[in-house]
Design an enzyme around this catalytic site. Structure first.
Site, mmCIF file in Angstrom:
data_model
loop_
_atom_site.group_PDB
_atom_site.id
_atom_site.type_symbol
_atom_site.label_atom_id
_atom_site.label_comp_id
_atom_site.label_asym_id
_atom_site.label_seq_id
_atom_site.Cartn_x
_atom_site.Cartn_y
_atom_site.Cartn_z
ATOM 1 N N SER A 1 23.944 56.341 -40.761
ATOM 2 C CA SER A 1 24.454 54.813 -40.681
ATOM 3 C C SER A 1 25.216 54.617 -41.642
ATOM 4 C CB SER A 1 23.135 54.055 -40.650
ATOM 5 O OG SER A 1 22.105 54.173 -39.594
ATOM 6 N N HIS B 1 23.186 70.654 -37.236
ATOM 7 C CA HIS B 1 22.875 69.158 -37.016
ATOM 8 C C HIS B 1 21.476 68.924 -36.798
ATOM 9 C CE1 HIS B 1 23.338 64.830 -35.974
ATOM 10 N NE2 HIS B 1 24.363 64.751 -36.985
ATOM 11 N N GLU C 1 20.193 66.828 -34.802
ATOM 12 C CA GLU C 1 19.973 66.841 -33.348
ATOM 13 C C GLU C 1 19.833 68.147 -32.918
ATOM 14 O OE1 GLU C 1 23.498 64.087 -32.951
ATOM 15 O OE2 GLU C 1 22.232 62.811 -33.778
ATOM 16 N N GLU D 1 21.687 64.498 -44.560
ATOM 17 C CA GLU D 1 21.549 63.427 -43.462
ATOM 18 C C GLU D 1 19.932 63.326 -43.287
ATOM 19 O OE1 GLU D 1 25.076 63.208 -40.948
ATOM 20 O OE2 GLU D 1 23.814 64.382 -39.728
ATOM 21 N N ASN E 1 31.692 62.559 -36.674
ATOM 22 C CA ASN E 1 31.122 63.407 -35.583
ATOM 23 C C ASN E 1 30.972 62.518 -34.333
ATOM 24 O OD1 ASN E 1 29.496 64.894 -33.994
ATOM 25 N ND2 ASN E 1 27.899 64.634 -35.274
ATOM 26 N N TRP E 2 31.627 62.831 -33.286
ATOM 27 C CA TRP E 2 31.858 61.688 -32.095
ATOM 28 C C TRP E 2 30.359 62.169 -31.358
ATOM 29 C CZ3 TRP E 2 37.607 61.956 -30.235
ATOM 30 C CH2 TRP E 2 38.290 61.464 -31.303
ATOM 31 N N LYS E 3 29.835 63.116 -31.675
ATOM 32 C CA LYS E 3 28.569 63.583 -30.723
ATOM 33 C C LYS E 3 29.107 63.875 -29.350
ATOM 34 C CE LYS E 3 26.044 61.943 -34.648
ATOM 35 N NZ LYS E 3 24.665 61.328 -34.862
ATOM 36 N N GLY F 1 21.561 57.087 -36.903
ATOM 37 C CA GLY F 1 21.699 56.121 -35.801
ATOM 38 C C GLY F 1 20.731 54.877 -35.848
ATOM 39 N N GLY G 1 28.784 59.024 -37.805
ATOM 40 C CA GLY G 1 28.638 59.192 -36.306
ATOM 41 C C GLY G 1 28.929 57.863 -35.605
ATOM 42 N N GLY G 2 28.317 57.057 -35.285
ATOM 43 C CA GLY G 2 28.604 55.905 -34.608
ATOM 44 C C GLY G 2 29.833 55.311 -35.026
HETATM 45 O O1 LIG Z 1 26.867 63.346 -37.861
HETATM 46 C C1 LIG Z 1 26.577 62.176 -38.095
HETATM 47 C C2 LIG Z 1 25.284 61.753 -38.432
HETATM 48 O O2 LIG Z 1 24.270 62.209 -37.535
HETATM 49 C C3 LIG Z 1 25.212 60.209 -38.737
HETATM 50 O O3 LIG Z 1 25.140 59.577 -37.590
HETATM 51 P P1 LIG Z 1 25.169 57.873 -37.653
HETATM 52 O O4 LIG Z 1 26.445 57.647 -38.598
HETATM 53 O O5 LIG Z 1 25.484 57.303 -36.279
HETATM 54 O O6 LIG Z 1 23.987 57.456 -38.107
#
Ligand SMILES: O=C[C@H](O)COP(=O)(O)O
Length: 258
Positions: free
Chosen positions: A216, A101, A103, A170, A16-18, A176, A237-238
């Site tokens: 994470s 999600h 967020e 999650e 997920n590149w957000k 994050g 994510g990151g």
């Molecule tokens: O969609 C992905 C998640 O929110 C995880 O994000 P993260 O791997 O940056 O903690």
């Protein structure tokens, strides 16, 4: 209770590149990933870039085994909803869509009823939704994690005519932050989720449905997660923004496939 052995479900790693990457950066990132990712055939590999890059990335992924997902959709199919993107717009661009999600729940007031309408819209348009659930830190500390997740699942999955979906667990406190849940904790919660799915749909559906861990995830902790019987993959994510890290996660997932 573990409902079934892992070998009957596929491994899934979704990135997920957000809200990251302008179009050129998205193209560069895909170019840095696609050949090596394509060669890994025992894992379902999904990338979820921002909406504006989907069409271009669809072209770049043509003929590969890499699947494309959107990060959200609106629940109506068309009309005067300025700024929104519908399932009908996405259905010829991608195969997956992330729904609910944390967020979006936190910053855009997406309550469970909205998540449910989005789930229905995704399925109506032949998109496979990845529905996110998870408790925040306060809920975790007050011992209400299971009831929070149970409600998210009960309402979010209410009235669905298909269980052709994935769930991502999650824990919000792990997203994050660099502080992933332990494999043991994630397994406990994800076994709980699978039991809930069995009650909402059927035991067969629960046995077949991939449940992903998110929060994470990195090359150092992916194997700890995948060693657990109810953890079928990860929503990353990151680390999905760094080709080397994402490839390492997918490669390790492939090796851990039964
Ligand atoms: O969609 C992905 C998640 O929110 C995880 O994000 P993260 O791997 O940056 O903690």
């Amino acid at each position: 209770m573990v409902l079934e052995i892992m070998s009957q479900r596929i491994r899934v790693i979704a990135g997920n590149w957000k809200m990251n990457t302008v179009l050129d950066e998205a193209v560069e990132l895909v170019n840095g990933l696609r050949y090596e990712l394509d060669e890994i055939d025992t894992v379902e590999k999904i990338i979820c870039p921002p909406f504006i890059s989907l069409a271009k990335i669809k072209e770049l992924l043509q003929g590969t085994s890499i699947r494309l997902g959107a990060q959200d959709l609106f629940y109506e199919d068309k009309g005067a909803y300025t700024g929104e993107i519908s399932g009908s717009m996405l259905s010829d661009l991608c195969q997956y869509v992330i729904v609910g999600h944390s967020e979006r729940r936190a910053y855009f007031n997406e309550v469970d009823e909205i998540v449910n309408r989005k789930m229905k819209a995704a399925l109506r348009h032949g998109l496979k939704p990845i529905m996110c659930v998870g408790e925040n830190l306060k809920q975790n500390e007050s011992g209400t994690s299971e009831s929070v997740i149970s409600e998210q699942l009960r309402v979010g999955l209410s009235g669905l005519t298909s269980s052709n979906l994935m769930v991502a667990y999650e824990p919000v406190w792990a997203i994050g932050t660099g502080k992933a849940a332990t494999g043991t904790y994630a397994q406990k919660m994800m076994a709980f989720i699978r039991r809930q799915i069995a009650e909402i749909f059927t035991e067969t559906a629960a046995n077949e449905l991939p449940i992903l861990y998110g929060g994470s995830v990195n090359p150092e902790n992916i194997l700890e997660m995948l060693a657990e019987p109810d953890i079928d993959g990860a929503l990353v994510g990151g680390a999905s923004l760094k080709p080397g890290l994402f490839l390492s996660i997918v490669r390790q997932a492939a090796k851990s496939s039964c």
